[in-house]
Write a protein that holds these residues in place. Structure first.
Motif, PDB file in Angstrom:
ATOM      1  N   SER A  88      17.067  11.710  -0.486  1.00  0.00           N
ATOM      2  CA  SER A  88      17.873  12.840  -0.026  1.00  0.00           C
ATOM      3  C   SER A  88      17.182  14.133  -0.429  1.00  0.00           C
ATOM      4  O   SER A  88      16.836  14.298  -1.601  1.00  0.00           O
ATOM      5  N   ILE A  89      16.999  15.007   0.528  1.00  0.00           N
ATOM      6  CA  ILE A  89      16.488  16.339   0.213  1.00  0.00           C
ATOM      7  C   ILE A  89      17.528  17.359   0.653  1.00  0.00           C
ATOM      8  O   ILE A  89      17.882  17.440   1.824  1.00  0.00           O
ATOM      9  N   GLU A  99       7.996  20.980   8.429  1.00  0.00           N
ATOM     10  CA  GLU A  99       8.121  20.159   9.644  1.00  0.00           C
ATOM     11  C   GLU A  99       9.543  19.628   9.833  1.00  0.00           C
ATOM     12  O   GLU A  99       9.902  19.192  10.917  1.00  0.00           O
ATOM     13  N   VAL A 100      10.339  19.620   8.777  1.00  0.00           N
ATOM     14  CA  VAL A 100      11.734  19.184   8.915  1.00  0.00           C
ATOM     15  C   VAL A 100      12.648  20.415   8.947  1.00  0.00           C
ATOM     16  O   VAL A 100      13.184  20.778   9.988  1.00  0.00           O
ATOM     17  N   PHE A 101      12.778  21.099   7.813  1.00  0.00           N
ATOM     18  CA  PHE A 101      13.755  22.200   7.747  1.00  0.00           C
ATOM     19  C   PHE A 101      13.308  23.421   8.559  1.00  0.00           C
ATOM     20  O   PHE A 101      14.097  24.017   9.284  1.00  0.00           O
ATOM     21  N   TYR A 123      21.326  19.099   4.323  1.00  0.00           N
ATOM     22  CA  TYR A 123      20.950  17.868   3.611  1.00  0.00           C
ATOM     23  C   TYR A 123      20.223  16.984   4.607  1.00  0.00           C
ATOM     24  O   TYR A 123      20.778  16.647   5.658  1.00  0.00           O
ATOM     25  N   ALA A 124      18.984  16.629   4.294  1.00  0.00           N
ATOM     26  CA  ALA A 124      18.251  15.693   5.145  1.00  0.00           C
ATOM     27  C   ALA A 124      18.210  14.337   4.457  1.00  0.00           C
ATOM     28  O   ALA A 124      17.720  14.215   3.338  1.00  0.00           O
ATOM     29  N   GLU A 169      19.374  11.345   9.145  1.00  0.00           N
ATOM     30  CA  GLU A 169      20.567  12.128   9.473  1.00  0.00           C
ATOM     31  C   GLU A 169      20.482  13.474   8.773  1.00  0.00           C
ATOM     32  O   GLU A 169      19.780  13.629   7.779  1.00  0.00           O
ATOM     33  N   PHE A 170      21.231  14.436   9.327  1.00  0.00           N
ATOM     34  CA  PHE A 170      21.461  15.702   8.640  1.00  0.00           C
ATOM     35  C   PHE A 170      22.928  15.785   8.269  1.00  0.00           C
ATOM     36  O   PHE A 170      23.795  15.392   9.052  1.00  0.00           O
TER      37      PHE A 170
END
Ligand code: AMP
Ligand code: GLY
Length: 426
Positions: free
Chosen positions: A194-195, A248-250, A269-270, A283-284
């Motif tokens: 989890s990030i 690349e994600v957030f 939350y990713a 999921e987010f």
């Protein structure tokens, strides 16, 4: 300073605890809070989903800041409602919270943004969904589109399981409107992490990594739960992955949302799967994780209020967030029978002894104060959280504290952080 925390779980106790220890020493109000928050906050008899009740209280009492815990009020638009009344809220607006409220929307934004995620197709018709599953083969993942209290995802190892999951949502309507659409998604193999990240519409600051334990049983067996424990940092998230995750994600999500005139301010939350081809988003969530927050916030060094306010003001910088070098572990103590049927109203003993241990904080979740005693009121009852010089030490302290606590039919996992400990041994 006056702060309202919306929600009443372990996450909200941890948020309130962290806010209380801020150098500004705010007066805290919790709606509805729990048996733990009642010791240092004013608990309000207003449910987190009661937007009208929350707004009426806030208009009268004018909190300087409102921090929203759960997804339901965010997806229902509590932020927009409060902002329209001139109140400052930490938490995304309704349009941004759709990243959690609709997995279809979330997938569409990820695909448009070029964020790495599992390939998926969307269906409202059961026959068409089953046809697709047969073409793709198993393992495969079936997800209800909307909020389904953590029960909407099936990782199907057989065609029969996948078809049953499709029927649950599209034929039996087990999730109501939340399951009118399903996503059928490629199975991703790897370890999860989890990030959590703070976003101010423009900038991204990652919080310390963590890992949740979603299954009820040791060794990740048995049914899914809201989360049976967490630890931070998660060593599977190596330092070299962080720039990728940030950009690349957030970063990509922020920019794609902005292109759609949606400004994401708050916590995002990713849930990541760390595959052999790199991190991919499962999921987010539009809010802090539970129990990740309990593990992450005890490692937050210094004040949190300035970082939350910077998200609202668009002035977020890395320097607002610092971490203690120690590791942390949160062990969830649950009522017997959870995640199925469980009893309520059982007295809890040993809280003071556990809390007095060095480095230990016991966060309440499903508890209430009743006639001078603390009693159980929910499935996840407590989150026994400890810091230690390293993960092994944190685990030791958390379980020492757990041993001091008792209630009827208490159950907990004995192996929180096992993946990281195993990694260290190798
Ligand atoms: P979600 O609510 O989407 O995070 O899904 C709940 C859990 O299902 C996740 O924590 C994963 O363990 C699992 N899961 C979800 N999507 C996938 C996928 N595409 N591949 C493998 N496992 C998944
Ligand atoms: N711990 C999982 C969640 O908060 O969704």
């Amino acid at each position: 300073m006056k702060i309202l925390v919306i929600g009443g779980g372990g996450r909200e106790h941890a948020l309130a605890w962290k806010l209380k220890n801020d150098s500004r020493q705010p007066d805290l109000f919790c709606a509805p809070g729990n048996g733990g928050t009642s010791l240092f906050c004013t608990n309000l008899d207003i449910k987190a989903e009661d937007l009208a009740g929350l707004l009426a209280w806030a208009k009268e009492n004018k909190p300087d800041l409102t921090v929203v815990g759960p997804e339901a009020p965010l997806c229902a638009g509590v932020t927009d409602l409060f902002q329209a009344a001139g109140l400052r809220v930490f938490g995304p607006c309704q349009a941004a919270a759709r990243l959690e409220g609709s997995k279809q929307f979330s997938k569409e934004v990820m695909e448009a943004a070029g964020v790495p995620t599992a390939k998926a197709a969307t269906f409202t018709d059961a026959a068409a969904a089953k046809n697709y599953v047969r073409q793709q083969g198993v393992p495969i993942v079936v997800k209800a589109d909307g909020l389904a209290a953590g029960k909407g995802v099936t990782v199907a190892l057989t065609l029969a399981e996948a078809e049953a999951a499709i029927d649950e949502a599209l034929v039996k309507r087990a999730f109501g409107a939340a399951g009118n659409t399903v996503l059928v998604e490629e199975f991703l193999d790897g370890e999860e992490a989890s990030i959590l990240a703070l976003l101010d519409g423009e900038h991204v600051v990652l919080l310390a990594s963590s890992q949740d334990h979603k299954r009820i049983g040791d060794g990740d067996t048995g049914p899914n739960t809201g989360g049976m424990g967490a630890y931070s940092p998660a060593p599977v998230v190596t330092a070299d992955l962080l720039p990728f995750i940030r950009e690349e994600v957030f970063g990509r999500m922020l920019r794609e949302l902005r292109r759609r005139n949606i400004t994401y301010k708050g916590l995002l939350y990713a849930g990541l799967m760390l595959t052999k081809n790199g991190p991919k988003v499962l999921e987010f969530n539009c809010r802090f994780g539970d129990p990740e927050t309990q593990a992450v916030l005890v490692r937050w060094d210094g004040d949190m209020i300035p970082a939350l306010e910077a998200c609202i003001d668009g002035t977020l910088t890395e320097s607002l967030v610092r971490w203690r070098p120690e590791a942390s572990v949160c062990v969830v103590l649950a009522a017997g029978g959870y995640p199925g049927h469980y009893a309520k109203g059982d007295a809890i003993c040993g809280l003071d002894v556990a809390n007095a241990l060095s480095g230990v904080t016991v966060f309440h979740a499903g508890t209430a104060q009743k006639d001078g005693a603390v009693v159980t009121t929910g499935g996840r009852v407590l989150g026994v959280t400890a810091v230690g010089a390293d993960l092994a030490a944190a685990v030791k302290h958390a379980y020492e504290a757990t041993d001091k606590i008792q209630f009827q039919n208490m159950q907990f996992r004995k192996d929180i952080a096992w993946r990281a400990l195993q990694r260290e041994q190798k």
